[in-house]
Design a protein around this motif. Structure first.
Motif, PDB file in Angstrom:
ATOM      1  N   VAL A  61       0.850  -1.192   0.000  1.00  0.00           N
ATOM      2  CA  VAL A  61       0.000   0.000   0.000  1.00  0.00           C
ATOM      3  C   VAL A  61       0.885   1.241   0.000  1.00  0.00           C
ATOM      4  CG1 VAL A  61      -1.762   1.293   1.268  1.00  0.00           C
ATOM      5  CG2 VAL A  61      -1.841  -1.204   1.212  1.00  0.00           C
ATOM      6  N   ILE A  62       0.683   2.073  -1.011  1.00  0.00           N
ATOM      7  CA  ILE A  62       1.374   3.366  -1.110  1.00  0.00           C
ATOM      8  C   ILE A  62       0.320   4.392  -1.481  1.00  0.00           C
ATOM      9  CG2 ILE A  62       3.131   4.733  -2.313  1.00  0.00           C
ATOM     10  CD1 ILE A  62       4.666   2.136  -2.805  1.00  0.00           C
ATOM     11  N   GLY A  63       0.228   5.428  -0.707  1.00  0.00           N
ATOM     12  CA  GLY A  63      -0.767   6.465  -0.970  1.00  0.00           C
ATOM     13  C   GLY A  63      -2.185   6.001  -0.723  1.00  0.00           C
ATOM     14  N   ILE A 104       2.587  10.370  -6.577  1.00  0.00           N
ATOM     15  CA  ILE A 104       2.460  10.540  -5.126  1.00  0.00           C
ATOM     16  C   ILE A 104       3.804  10.886  -4.494  1.00  0.00           C
ATOM     17  CG2 ILE A 104       2.034   9.246  -2.983  1.00  0.00           C
ATOM     18  CD1 ILE A 104      -0.185   7.753  -4.599  1.00  0.00           C
ATOM     19  N   GLN A 105       4.845  10.169  -4.880  1.00  0.00           N
ATOM     20  CA  GLN A 105       6.167  10.439  -4.308  1.00  0.00           C
ATOM     21  C   GLN A 105       6.657  11.835  -4.672  1.00  0.00           C
ATOM     22  OE1 GLN A 105       8.343   6.999  -5.754  1.00  0.00           O
ATOM     23  NE2 GLN A 105       7.906   5.840  -3.890  1.00  0.00           N
ATOM     24  N   LYS A 106       6.408  12.271  -5.878  1.00  0.00           N
ATOM     25  CA  LYS A 106       6.822  13.618  -6.284  1.00  0.00           C
ATOM     26  C   LYS A 106       6.012  14.672  -5.535  1.00  0.00           C
ATOM     27  CE  LYS A 106       9.638  14.366  -8.765  1.00  0.00           C
ATOM     28  NZ  LYS A 106      11.057  14.619  -8.445  1.00  0.00           N
ATOM     29  N   MET A 107       4.719  14.450  -5.400  1.00  0.00           N
ATOM     30  CA  MET A 107       3.875  15.400  -4.678  1.00  0.00           C
ATOM     31  C   MET A 107       4.265  15.456  -3.199  1.00  0.00           C
ATOM     32  SD  MET A 107       1.886  16.959  -6.807  1.00  0.00           S
ATOM     33  CE  MET A 107       0.746  17.743  -5.686  1.00  0.00           C
ATOM     34  N   ALA A 108       4.601  14.318  -2.596  1.00  0.00           N
ATOM     35  CA  ALA A 108       5.022  14.288  -1.187  1.00  0.00           C
ATOM     36  C   ALA A 108       6.311  15.081  -1.004  1.00  0.00           C
ATOM     37  CB  ALA A 108       5.210  12.849  -0.726  1.00  0.00           C
ATOM     38  N   GLN A 109       7.162  15.021  -1.986  1.00  0.00           N
ATOM     39  CA  GLN A 109       8.424  15.768  -1.940  1.00  0.00           C
ATOM     40  C   GLN A 109       8.167  17.273  -2.017  1.00  0.00           C
ATOM     41  OE1 GLN A 109      10.978  14.705  -5.208  1.00  0.00           O
ATOM     42  NE2 GLN A 109      12.519  16.216  -4.708  1.00  0.00           N
ATOM     43  N   GLY A 114       0.790  17.765   2.803  1.00  0.00           N
ATOM     44  CA  GLY A 114      -0.286  16.885   2.347  1.00  0.00           C
ATOM     45  C   GLY A 114      -0.054  15.445   2.779  1.00  0.00           C
ATOM     46  N   ASP A 115      -1.124  14.706   2.965  1.00  0.00           N
ATOM     47  CA  ASP A 115      -1.042  13.305   3.364  1.00  0.00           C
ATOM     48  C   ASP A 115      -0.893  12.422   2.116  1.00  0.00           C
ATOM     49  OD1 ASP A 115      -1.098  10.970   4.817  1.00  0.00           O
ATOM     50  OD2 ASP A 115      -3.269  10.969   5.078  1.00  0.00           O
ATOM     51  N   TRP A 116       0.170  12.625   1.375  1.00  0.00           N
ATOM     52  CA  TRP A 116       0.370  11.941   0.105  1.00  0.00           C
ATOM     53  C   TRP A 116       0.623  10.456   0.274  1.00  0.00           C
ATOM     54  CZ3 TRP A 116      -1.366  14.253  -3.904  1.00  0.00           C
ATOM     55  CH2 TRP A 116      -1.463  15.646  -3.882  1.00  0.00           C
ATOM     56  N   LEU A 159      -4.091  18.870  -7.591  1.00  0.00           N
ATOM     57  CA  LEU A 159      -3.879  17.721  -6.720  1.00  0.00           C
ATOM     58  C   LEU A 159      -3.711  18.154  -5.268  1.00  0.00           C
ATOM     59  CD1 LEU A 159      -1.472  15.542  -8.885  1.00  0.00           C
ATOM     60  CD2 LEU A 159      -3.904  15.164  -8.453  1.00  0.00           C
ATOM     61  N   GLN A 160      -3.017  19.251  -5.065  1.00  0.00           N
ATOM     62  CA  GLN A 160      -2.791  19.765  -3.722  1.00  0.00           C
ATOM     63  C   GLN A 160      -4.126  20.078  -3.039  1.00  0.00           C
ATOM     64  OE1 GLN A 160      -0.573  23.448  -3.648  1.00  0.00           O
ATOM     65  NE2 GLN A 160       0.658  22.712  -1.936  1.00  0.00           N
ATOM     66  N   ASN A 161      -5.086  20.599  -3.789  1.00  0.00           N
ATOM     67  CA  ASN A 161      -6.397  20.917  -3.231  1.00  0.00           C
ATOM     68  C   ASN A 161      -7.241  19.671  -2.971  1.00  0.00           C
ATOM     69  OD1 ASN A 161      -5.931  23.674  -3.213  1.00  0.00           O
ATOM     70  ND2 ASN A 161      -6.676  23.919  -5.313  1.00  0.00           N
ATOM     71  N   LYS A 162      -6.931  18.559  -3.636  1.00  0.00           N
ATOM     72  CA  LYS A 162      -7.708  17.331  -3.472  1.00  0.00           C
ATOM     73  C   LYS A 162      -7.261  16.480  -2.287  1.00  0.00           C
ATOM     74  CE  LYS A 162      -9.181  16.373  -8.194  1.00  0.00           C
ATOM     75  NZ  LYS A 162      -9.095  15.350  -9.279  1.00  0.00           N
ATOM     76  N   VAL A 163      -6.010  16.592  -1.895  1.00  0.00           N
ATOM     77  CA  VAL A 163      -5.495  15.724  -0.827  1.00  0.00           C
ATOM     78  C   VAL A 163      -5.711  16.356   0.539  1.00  0.00           C
ATOM     79  CG1 VAL A 163      -3.108  16.535  -0.669  1.00  0.00           C
ATOM     80  CG2 VAL A 163      -3.596  14.135  -0.336  1.00  0.00           C
TER      81      VAL A 163
END
Length: 167
Positions: A61-63, A104-109, A114-116, A159-163
């Motif tokens: 499970v990732i993201g 997800i990994q790029k957004m988390a970076q 955010g809870d990516w 994406l930032q607004n969705k998470v």
């Protein structure tokens, strides 16, 4: 069809040696010298291509998502899927999961608030589809846009607004 096999068998290099120039590799008669057969088998053009193992397990499970969960959603539209459909959806789920993980990994970076890693995959869902999954092409375009434009991308903001934000 049997006639074709009989004619082909009759026209081997045993009876007409000049035909060996027109045969495909591996079609030469069984009387060909062993050295020639071994050379054909061991040549660099007969080497299998290296196969890289899929980097994730089906249950990893990732993201907030996994290959098996995506596959289950893709299979929902089939009341009793065949083995071929099950395998096809597993491969499709692997492709979708791999692109989702990259995003997800790029957004988390770029967006550590955010809870990516926990729920980031939900930002990549598409409620307008039967399975709730975004298409592979669309996910690939999202990934490409993030790579090219970075945090200044409109996709990044969407994406930032969705998470959900971490609390």
């Amino acid at each position: 069809m049997a006639i074709c096999f009989a004619v082909r068998a009759a026209l081997t290099t045993d009876t007409l040696p000049f035909l060996s120039h027109f045969m495909l590799p591996g079609e030469a008669s069984s009387s060909a010298p062993n050295a020639v057969q071994q050379q054909r088998e061991a040549g660099p053009y007969n080497q299998p291509l290296p196969v890289e193992a899929y980097p994730y397990t089906d249950t990893e499970v990732i993201g907030g998502d996994s290959v098996s969960a995506i596959q289950r959603r893709l299979l929902e539209k089939y009341p009793s899927p065949s083995a071929a459909i099950i395998e096809r959806t597993r491969l499709e789920a692997q492709d979708l999961f791999e692109v989702k993980v990259q995003i997800i990994q790029k957004m988390a970076q770029w967006d550590p608030t955010g809870d990516w890693m926990g729920r980031g995959a939900r930002a990549l869902d598409n409620p307008r589809t039967a399975s709730g999954e975004e298409s592979f092409d669309r996910l690939s375009n999202i990934w490409k846009d993030l790579q090219e434009t970075g945090p200044l991308s409109d996709v990044f903001s969407t994406l930032q607004n969705k998470v959900l934000k971490k609390r």
